[in-house]
Design a protein around this motif. Sequence first.
Motif, PDB file in Angstrom:
ATOM      1  N   SER A   1      15.888  -7.066  13.763  1.00  0.00           N
ATOM      2  CA  SER A   1      16.543  -8.281  13.323  1.00  0.00           C
ATOM      3  C   SER A   1      17.339  -8.868  14.472  1.00  0.00           C
ATOM      4  CB  SER A   1      17.425  -8.003  12.108  1.00  0.00           C
ATOM      5  OG  SER A   1      18.542  -7.246  12.473  1.00  0.00           O
ATOM      6  N   LEU A   3      20.737 -11.460  15.817  1.00  0.00           N
ATOM      7  CA  LEU A   3      21.998 -12.165  15.629  1.00  0.00           C
ATOM      8  C   LEU A   3      22.035 -13.318  16.614  1.00  0.00           C
ATOM      9  CD1 LEU A   3      24.396  -9.075  15.578  1.00  0.00           C
ATOM     10  CD2 LEU A   3      23.531 -10.345  13.604  1.00  0.00           C
ATOM     11  N   TRP A   4      22.908 -14.272  16.372  1.00  0.00           N
ATOM     12  CA  TRP A   4      23.021 -15.439  17.244  1.00  0.00           C
ATOM     13  C   TRP A   4      24.472 -15.650  17.627  1.00  0.00           C
ATOM     14  CZ3 TRP A   4      18.539 -17.906  18.574  1.00  0.00           C
ATOM     15  CH2 TRP A   4      17.415 -17.603  17.828  1.00  0.00           C
ATOM     16  N   THR A  51      30.512 -21.327  13.309  1.00  0.00           N
ATOM     17  CA  THR A  51      29.731 -20.539  12.370  1.00  0.00           C
ATOM     18  C   THR A  51      28.259 -20.880  12.568  1.00  0.00           C
ATOM     19  OG1 THR A  51      31.520 -20.548  10.762  1.00  0.00           O
ATOM     20  CG2 THR A  51      29.314 -20.087   9.930  1.00  0.00           C
ATOM     21  N   LEU A  52      27.413 -19.844  12.682  1.00  0.00           N
ATOM     22  CA  LEU A  52      25.968 -20.035  12.838  1.00  0.00           C
ATOM     23  C   LEU A  52      25.249 -19.406  11.654  1.00  0.00           C
ATOM     24  CD1 LEU A  52      25.348 -19.085  16.572  1.00  0.00           C
ATOM     25  CD2 LEU A  52      25.102 -21.338  15.549  1.00  0.00           C
ATOM     26  N   HIS A  53      24.173 -20.071  11.235  1.00  0.00           N
ATOM     27  CA  HIS A  53      23.335 -19.527  10.162  1.00  0.00           C
ATOM     28  C   HIS A  53      21.882 -19.802  10.512  1.00  0.00           C
ATOM     29  CE1 HIS A  53      21.752 -18.541   6.230  1.00  0.00           C
ATOM     30  NE2 HIS A  53      21.131 -19.696   6.237  1.00  0.00           N
ATOM     31  N   TRP A  54      21.034 -18.774  10.434  1.00  0.00           N
ATOM     32  CA  TRP A  54      19.598 -18.958  10.646  1.00  0.00           C
ATOM     33  C   TRP A  54      18.952 -19.303   9.320  1.00  0.00           C
ATOM     34  CZ3 TRP A  54      15.942 -20.135  13.840  1.00  0.00           C
ATOM     35  CH2 TRP A  54      14.619 -19.911  13.494  1.00  0.00           C
ATOM     36  N   SER A  55      18.249 -20.423   9.270  1.00  0.00           N
ATOM     37  CA  SER A  55      17.504 -20.812   8.078  1.00  0.00           C
ATOM     38  C   SER A  55      16.029 -20.555   8.346  1.00  0.00           C
ATOM     39  CB  SER A  55      17.734 -22.295   7.766  1.00  0.00           C
ATOM     40  OG  SER A  55      16.856 -22.710   6.741  1.00  0.00           O
ATOM     41  N   LEU A  61      18.489 -22.965  13.530  1.00  0.00           N
ATOM     42  CA  LEU A  61      19.869 -22.505  13.459  1.00  0.00           C
ATOM     43  C   LEU A  61      20.722 -23.676  13.000  1.00  0.00           C
ATOM     44  CD1 LEU A  61      20.817 -20.557  16.721  1.00  0.00           C
ATOM     45  CD2 LEU A  61      21.123 -19.798  14.384  1.00  0.00           C
ATOM     46  N   LEU A  63      24.641 -24.857  13.019  1.00  0.00           N
ATOM     47  CA  LEU A  63      25.954 -24.572  13.582  1.00  0.00           C
ATOM     48  C   LEU A  63      26.971 -25.465  12.890  1.00  0.00           C
ATOM     49  CD1 LEU A  63      26.983 -24.004  17.185  1.00  0.00           C
ATOM     50  CD2 LEU A  63      28.063 -25.870  15.968  1.00  0.00           C
ATOM     51  N   ARG A  78      21.858 -28.993  13.879  1.00  0.00           N
ATOM     52  CA  ARG A  78      20.622 -28.249  13.616  1.00  0.00           C
ATOM     53  C   ARG A  78      19.982 -27.978  14.969  1.00  0.00           C
ATOM     54  NH1 ARG A  78      15.062 -29.466  12.948  1.00  0.00           N
ATOM     55  NH2 ARG A  78      14.060 -28.087  11.447  1.00  0.00           N
TER      56      ARG A  78
END
Length: 81
Positions: A1, A3-4, A51-55, A61, A63, A78
């Motif tokens: 897996s 992380l970013w 804050t970062l989230h992978w979709s 990503l 942000l 995005r």
Amino acid sequence: SALWAFGGFDDDSRYSRDLWRIDLGSDGREGCRWTRLRTDDYGPPARSDATLHWSGSARALVLFGGAFQTNALNDVWRIAP
């Protein structure tokens, strides 16, 4: 897996706009591999504490926010390949 990480501070306490992918070893003993990704001249401005989230469905990503000096940021970016 994976992380970013985006932004933060460099060794001279300057704000950064670096984007990193951190690949974790599958069994926890392999360590991890950090890969710096190019953002060229386009992308979010330098900041810390974003804050970062992978979709996976959007293959991007997302942000959100963070801070620059004493200013709180309330923007959304995005970042996609």
